[in-house]
Design a protein around this motif. Structure first.
Motif, PDB file in Angstrom:
ATOM      1  N   VAL A  71      -1.625  -2.518 -43.021  1.00  0.00           N
ATOM      2  CA  VAL A  71      -0.504  -1.573 -42.987  1.00  0.00           C
ATOM      3  C   VAL A  71       0.096  -1.426 -44.379  1.00  0.00           C
ATOM      4  O   VAL A  71       0.350  -0.312 -44.862  1.00  0.00           O
ATOM      5  CB  VAL A  71       0.575  -2.038 -41.979  1.00  0.00           C
ATOM      6  CG1 VAL A  71       1.837  -1.198 -42.133  1.00  0.00           C
ATOM      7  CG2 VAL A  71       0.052  -1.927 -40.556  1.00  0.00           C
ATOM      8  N   ALA A  72       0.308  -2.589 -45.037  1.00  0.00           N
ATOM      9  CA  ALA A  72       0.877  -2.557 -46.383  1.00  0.00           C
ATOM     10  C   ALA A  72      -0.060  -1.869 -47.361  1.00  0.00           C
ATOM     11  O   ALA A  72       0.362  -1.054 -48.202  1.00  0.00           O
ATOM     12  CB  ALA A  72       1.183  -3.978 -46.850  1.00  0.00           C
ATOM     13  N   ALA A  73      -1.379  -2.156 -47.251  1.00  0.00           N
ATOM     14  CA  ALA A  73      -2.357  -1.555 -48.160  1.00  0.00           C
ATOM     15  C   ALA A  73      -2.462  -0.055 -47.935  1.00  0.00           C
ATOM     16  O   ALA A  73      -2.597   0.736 -48.887  1.00  0.00           O
ATOM     17  CB  ALA A  73      -3.715  -2.227 -47.967  1.00  0.00           C
ATOM     18  N   HIS A  74      -2.433   0.347 -46.671  1.00  0.00           N
ATOM     19  CA  HIS A  74      -2.507   1.767 -46.353  1.00  0.00           C
ATOM     20  C   HIS A  74      -1.318   2.522 -46.955  1.00  0.00           C
ATOM     21  O   HIS A  74      -1.489   3.631 -47.493  1.00  0.00           O
ATOM     22  CB  HIS A  74      -2.536   1.953 -44.835  1.00  0.00           C
ATOM     23  CG  HIS A  74      -2.649   3.392 -44.421  1.00  0.00           C
ATOM     24  ND1 HIS A  74      -3.779   4.156 -44.614  1.00  0.00           N
ATOM     25  CD2 HIS A  74      -1.720   4.225 -43.822  1.00  0.00           C
ATOM     26  CE1 HIS A  74      -3.571   5.385 -44.165  1.00  0.00           C
ATOM     27  NE2 HIS A  74      -2.319   5.448 -43.666  1.00  0.00           N
ATOM     28  N   ARG A  75      -0.129   1.937 -46.891  1.00  0.00           N
ATOM     29  CA  ARG A  75       1.054   2.573 -47.465  1.00  0.00           C
ATOM     30  C   ARG A  75       0.868   2.729 -48.970  1.00  0.00           C
ATOM     31  O   ARG A  75       1.218   3.768 -49.559  1.00  0.00           O
ATOM     32  CB  ARG A  75       2.296   1.738 -47.154  1.00  0.00           C
ATOM     33  CG  ARG A  75       3.595   2.301 -47.721  1.00  0.00           C
ATOM     34  CD  ARG A  75       4.790   1.549 -47.165  1.00  0.00           C
ATOM     35  NE  ARG A  75       6.038   2.052 -47.741  1.00  0.00           N
ATOM     36  CZ  ARG A  75       6.619   1.595 -48.838  1.00  0.00           C
ATOM     37  NH1 ARG A  75       6.038   0.613 -49.510  1.00  0.00           N
ATOM     38  NH2 ARG A  75       7.743   2.113 -49.288  1.00  0.00           N
ATOM     39  N   LEU A  76       0.328   1.699 -49.627  1.00  0.00           N
ATOM     40  CA  LEU A  76       0.115   1.752 -51.071  1.00  0.00           C
ATOM     41  C   LEU A  76      -0.906   2.823 -51.452  1.00  0.00           C
ATOM     42  O   LEU A  76      -0.759   3.520 -52.458  1.00  0.00           O
ATOM     43  CB  LEU A  76      -0.337   0.390 -51.594  1.00  0.00           C
ATOM     44  CG  LEU A  76       0.766  -0.694 -51.676  1.00  0.00           C
ATOM     45  CD1 LEU A  76       0.158  -2.043 -52.029  1.00  0.00           C
ATOM     46  CD2 LEU A  76       1.819  -0.307 -52.710  1.00  0.00           C
ATOM     47  N   GLU A  77      -1.978   2.957 -50.637  1.00  0.00           N
ATOM     48  CA  GLU A  77      -2.995   3.982 -50.904  1.00  0.00           C
ATOM     49  C   GLU A  77      -2.371   5.377 -50.853  1.00  0.00           C
ATOM     50  O   GLU A  77      -2.700   6.256 -51.676  1.00  0.00           O
ATOM     51  CB  GLU A  77      -4.133   3.863 -49.890  1.00  0.00           C
ATOM     52  CG  GLU A  77      -5.011   2.631 -50.117  1.00  0.00           C
ATOM     53  CD  GLU A  77      -6.038   2.455 -49.006  1.00  0.00           C
ATOM     54  OE1 GLU A  77      -6.016   3.275 -48.047  1.00  0.00           O
ATOM     55  OE2 GLU A  77      -6.823   1.495 -49.081  1.00  0.00           O
ATOM     56  N   ASN A  78      -1.501   5.597 -49.901  1.00  0.00           N
ATOM     57  CA  ASN A  78      -0.834   6.898 -49.811  1.00  0.00           C
ATOM     58  C   ASN A  78       0.040   7.155 -51.046  1.00  0.00           C
ATOM     59  O   ASN A  78       0.073   8.279 -51.581  1.00  0.00           O
ATOM     60  CB  ASN A  78       0.026   6.960 -48.557  1.00  0.00           C
ATOM     61  CG  ASN A  78      -0.810   7.044 -47.292  1.00  0.00           C
ATOM     62  OD1 ASN A  78      -1.975   7.489 -47.331  1.00  0.00           O
ATOM     63  ND2 ASN A  78      -0.252   6.612 -46.169  1.00  0.00           N
ATOM     64  N   LEU A  79       0.757   6.112 -51.460  1.00  0.00           N
ATOM     65  CA  LEU A  79       1.597   6.262 -52.650  1.00  0.00           C
ATOM     66  C   LEU A  79       0.754   6.549 -53.888  1.00  0.00           C
ATOM     67  O   LEU A  79       1.114   7.398 -54.723  1.00  0.00           O
ATOM     68  CB  LEU A  79       2.422   4.984 -52.874  1.00  0.00           C
ATOM     69  CG  LEU A  79       3.584   4.718 -51.889  1.00  0.00           C
ATOM     70  CD1 LEU A  79       4.202   3.353 -52.135  1.00  0.00           C
ATOM     71  CD2 LEU A  79       4.638   5.818 -52.019  1.00  0.00           C
ATOM     72  N   ILE A  80      -0.396   5.851 -54.006  1.00  0.00           N
ATOM     73  CA  ILE A  80      -1.291   6.059 -55.170  1.00  0.00           C
ATOM     74  C   ILE A  80      -1.851   7.482 -55.151  1.00  0.00           C
ATOM     75  O   ILE A  80      -1.927   8.168 -56.181  1.00  0.00           O
ATOM     76  CB  ILE A  80      -2.424   5.016 -55.180  1.00  0.00           C
ATOM     77  CG1 ILE A  80      -1.821   3.612 -55.479  1.00  0.00           C
ATOM     78  CG2 ILE A  80      -3.488   5.361 -56.213  1.00  0.00           C
ATOM     79  CD1 ILE A  80      -2.820   2.486 -55.295  1.00  0.00           C
ATOM     80  N   HIS A  81      -2.250   7.942 -53.957  1.00  0.00           N
ATOM     81  CA  HIS A  81      -2.793   9.291 -53.822  1.00  0.00           C
ATOM     82  C   HIS A  81      -1.755  10.332 -54.248  1.00  0.00           C
ATOM     83  O   HIS A  81      -2.050  11.274 -55.016  1.00  0.00           O
ATOM     84  CB  HIS A  81      -3.217   9.538 -52.367  1.00  0.00           C
ATOM     85  CG  HIS A  81      -3.753  10.914 -52.142  1.00  0.00           C
ATOM     86  ND1 HIS A  81      -2.939  11.981 -51.760  1.00  0.00           N
ATOM     87  CD2 HIS A  81      -5.012  11.437 -52.253  1.00  0.00           C
ATOM     88  CE1 HIS A  81      -3.670  13.069 -51.658  1.00  0.00           C
ATOM     89  NE2 HIS A  81      -4.967  12.751 -51.940  1.00  0.00           N
TER      90      HIS A  81
END
Length: 441
Positions: free
Chosen positions: A415-425
């Motif tokens: 969940v935490a990693a997915h949130r970070l991927e969205n922010l990076i995108h």
């Protein structure tokens, strides 16, 4: 809402201010609680000696740092001292039991016993009260002895016997005897050498001339009706002389000189006063033997003057024991210390000093990376962050595989990693649009 954290120096200043304020308030409270209590005492006598004696006691209380102090007010006479007391103008008074209104008085100590002496000059034919018929008697002390004069007049019917009583000032006594204005004297004094010498000085005495003491044979009957008095035997040879005067014990009347307190005075306060006076008496006795006459009043329930409860606690040995007085402290001290510990802990926390550093876990690191993503300006920085995320995920999966209970579960990490991927995108898209926005401008 955003919380504002005060600077360390400001927190320190605030804490010091609170401590100083609390210490100052505590000191003021202690000084207020422990300050000596000053009581006013009215006293009066025709020779001024009563005021001097009480002033000596007051001075001793100051020198010994007693919790109670005395402000001596010289009222001039015992009658005026009693009047000031009955009017509520003073807290204490030195009064005779037969003088004034004592309805609000409670005894603290007996200052002295006052003995009634009727004395005829040397060579006088007067040897009894009956032989005073048609004569004048000088009353030393004036109106203060009005009660005694009234009692003797009624008991012996002296009005019918035409016995006249004439008030005399102390300075006029000797002249009145020498000029035969009076045939006898009535004095009320303590049987102390100082006052006995004063009485002997009223007469011109030598080894052949001795004054005559007149007995009050009905003293017992008078004492039954007038509780302010008691029957008393003057010891043989009290006035000295040769032969001794009196030649044998002589019956007369006696009253007491009391230090009395208003009923409204607190029990603990009068207890402290009584203890301080009895202690001062012991110290002053070495220099002034007259203080030996200070004694405890009667503790009987039917005493003429009721004993103040504070004084009774001293004489009956019912003052509080150590545990009675300080037992509450044993109970309250742990509570006070616990409260102080809580306050200190709160102050320590307020300052934020010495707090143990909380170790950062993988989730804390991931949340910190989110703040970095929002602030990067290059593609290279985003790539570095992606690599850090991969390393964290790999490390936690390795922990889980090895059975480490401290490993974060996979769902939370994803969940935490997915949130970070969205922010990076989103950040990449924003960075990609920057040049086109600049060229359009």
């Amino acid at each position: 809402m955003m919380s504002i954290k005060l600077p360390l120096w400001l927190r320190f200043v605030l804490l010091v201010g609170v401590v100083v304020f609390a210490a100052g308030a505590g000191l003021l409270g202690y000084r207020y609680y422990s300050r000596p209590v000053t009581l006013t005492v009215a006293v009066g006598s025709i020779d001024g000696e009563a005021a001097k004696a009480m002033s000596a006691i007051a001075g001793e209380l100051v020198s010994t740092n007693a919790p109670v102090r005395l402000k001596v007010i010289d009222s001039g006479t015992a009658l005026e001292a009693a009047a000031a007391f009955s009017a509520g103008k003073v807290d204490l008074a030195v009064v005779r039991g037969d003088v004034g209104d004592l309805s609000q008085a409670q005894a603290v100590v007996v200052v002295s016993h006052m003995v009634v002496l009727i004395i005829a000059p040397p060579g006088s034919p007067i040897d009894s009260i009956d032989s005073l018929k048609g004569r004048a008697v000088g009353v030393v002390g004036g109106v203060a002895n009005a009660k005694i004069v009234d009692v003797l007049t009624k008991e012996y019917d002296l009005a019918r016997a035409k016995v006249a009583f004439k008030n005399l000032a102390l300075t006029d006594v000797r002249q009145a005897i020498q000029s035969k204005q009076v045939s006898a004297l009535l004095v009320v004094i303590p049987l102390a050498e100082k006052y006995l010498s004063l009485v002997r000085g009223f007469f011109q005495l030598d080894h052949k001339k001795v004054p005559i003491l007149i007995p009050i044979e009905s003293a017992g009957a008078i004492a039954e009706n007038e509780r302010a008095f008691e029957s008393f035997d003057v010891p043989k040879g009290t006035l000295r002389g040769s032969p001794p005067v009196p030649e044998d014990d002589l019956t007369t009347l006696r009253t007491s000189l009391y230090l009395v307190a208003q009923k409204k005075l607190g029990t603990d306060l009068v207890t402290s006063l009584t203890e301080a006076i009895m202690s001062a008496r012991r110290n002053l006795l070495r220099e002034q033997p007259i203080f030996a006459q200070i004694t405890a009043p009667s503790t009987d329930q039917d005493a003429y003057l009721p004993l103040h409860p504070g004084a009774a606690a001293v004489y009956n040995s019912t003052t509080q024991s150590f545990m009675d007085e300080y037992g509450n402290w044993f109970y309250l001290t742990p509570m006070v210390l616990g409260g102080a510990a809580t306050v200190l802990a709160a102050a320590w926390k307020f300052l934020g000093i010495g707090g143990p550093a909380t170790p950062q876990g993988p989730l804390d690191t991931l949340y910190a990376l989110a703040r970095r993503v929002r602030n990067v300006d290059t593609e290279a920085e985003l790539s570095a962050i992606e690599e850090e995320i991969d390393n964290i995920l790999k490390a936690e999966r390795a922990k889980a595989a090895s059975g480490d209970e401290s490993a974060v579960d996979a769902v939370t990490l994803n969940v935490a990693a997915h949130r970070l991927e969205n922010l990076i995108h989103d950040r990449r898209a924003l960075l990609a649009n920057k040049p086109s926005v600049a060229s359009a401008a």
